[in-house]
Design a protein around this motif. Structure first.
Motif, mmCIF file in Angstrom:
data_model
loop_
_atom_site.group_PDB
_atom_site.id
_atom_site.type_symbol
_atom_site.label_atom_id
_atom_site.label_comp_id
_atom_site.label_asym_id
_atom_site.label_seq_id
_atom_site.Cartn_x
_atom_site.Cartn_y
_atom_site.Cartn_z
ATOM 1 N N UNK A 262 0.181 10.059 -3.424
ATOM 2 C CA UNK A 262 0.851 8.772 -3.606
ATOM 3 C C UNK A 262 2.359 8.953 -3.762
ATOM 4 N N UNK A 263 2.777 10.091 -4.319
ATOM 5 C CA UNK A 263 4.208 10.383 -4.441
ATOM 6 C C UNK A 263 4.813 10.599 -3.053
ATOM 7 N N UNK B 253 8.194 5.828 1.978
ATOM 8 C CA UNK B 253 8.477 4.402 2.003
ATOM 9 C C UNK B 253 9.707 3.971 1.235
ATOM 10 N N UNK B 254 10.375 4.901 0.569
ATOM 11 C CA UNK B 254 11.540 4.540 -0.248
ATOM 12 C C UNK B 254 12.679 4.005 0.619
ATOM 13 N N UNK C 114 -7.564 7.430 -1.355
ATOM 14 C CA UNK C 114 -7.427 7.301 -2.810
ATOM 15 C C UNK C 114 -5.960 7.146 -3.195
ATOM 16 N N UNK C 115 -5.079 7.875 -2.514
ATOM 17 C CA UNK C 115 -3.648 7.770 -2.804
ATOM 18 C C UNK C 115 -3.123 6.371 -2.500
ATOM 19 N N UNK D 199 5.136 2.977 -2.084
ATOM 20 C CA UNK D 199 4.076 3.836 -1.593
ATOM 21 C C UNK D 199 3.258 3.176 -0.500
ATOM 22 N N UNK D 200 2.965 1.886 -0.659
ATOM 23 C CA UNK D 200 2.231 1.170 0.384
ATOM 24 C C UNK D 200 3.052 1.069 1.664
ATOM 25 N N UNK D 201 4.367 0.922 1.511
ATOM 26 C CA UNK D 201 5.233 0.912 2.692
ATOM 27 C C UNK D 201 5.101 2.232 3.450
#
Length: 226
Positions: free
Chosen positions: A117-118, A124-125, A156-157, A165-167
């Motif tokens: 997820x990181x 996505x940042x 899962x991430x 993160x979704x981006x």
């Protein structure tokens, strides 16, 4: 800025073919070395009247000063500054990895223990200078961390990701690193699939059709958290 060619042919492995310099101070430095190059060329007898070269990147009339400033391998140059800025902004557990890439390592060992997820959030940042000399690294580095992960772990991430993160997750799942996987490796549990489609529908509609075709359904109970 255009590409930079060294006489010895050496290249930074992650330097893009083109990039932008938007900071006023850096743009002023480029103008200064460009003007210096033209003055020195004129002093050497070159006819610069009506010069049509444009010299937009300051290298047509190259000087040691312009080479130092624009060479991607120069430790004092603008490209190195952009890469260092990108590496310093990396998530804490990824900064050493980012610094190695920025320094010119082609494929450093990935860090251990950093949640996927990181990496999604890193991809996505929002970057203040999205087309600077580090833009290729900003795309390439997170994708390398994600490309080898199993789909079940990626899913899962997604469930653990914030908006950034979704981006990044939508960008990854809509990209060739995922869409070229075997169909059995593109089965994504419903919860993660719904999160990805919802984010794409609201924020990245251009990726929606790809996700709808490529994200194959899988039973939610396939995920087991170790």
């Amino acid at each position: 800025m255009g590409d930079f060619s060294r006489p010895d042919g050496a290249r930074h492995p992650h330097h893009p073919r083109s990039y932008e310099i938007t900071a006023p101070g850096e743009a002023g430095e480029v103008r200064a070395v460009r003007e210096l190059g033209r003055r020195l060329a004129a002093a050497a007898g070159d006819d610069l009247f009506g010069c049509s070269c444009g010299d937009d990147d300051g290298t047509r009339h190259a000087t040691p000063e312009s080479n130092r400033l624009l060479d991607p391998l120069s430790p004092d140059g603008i490209p190195a500054r952009h890469r260092a800025r990108w590496a310093a902004a990396a998530p804490l557990g990824l900064r050493e990895y980012a610094a190695a890439l920025a320094a010119g390592a082609e494929d450093p060992a990935p860090p251990r223990g950093v949640p996927l997820s990181v990496a999604f959030g890193w991809l996505g940042a929002v970057r203040p200078q999205p087309r600077d000399a580090a833009w290729l690294l900003a795309e390439r580095a997170p994708l390398r961390l994600l490309a080898g992960a199993a789909t079940v772990e990626l899913a899962w991430a997604v469930r653990e990701s914030d908006r950034a993160g979704l981006e990044g997750a939508v960008r990854f799942f809509a990209g060739e690193e995922f869409t070229t996987r075997h169909p059995k490796r593109r089965r994504v549990p419903d919860t993660a699939r719904d999160l990805l489609l919802r984010h794409a529908r609201s924020h990245r509609p251009g990726d929606l059709a790809v996700l709808e075709r490529r994200l194959l359904r899988a039973p939610e109970d396939r995920i087991r958290r170790s």
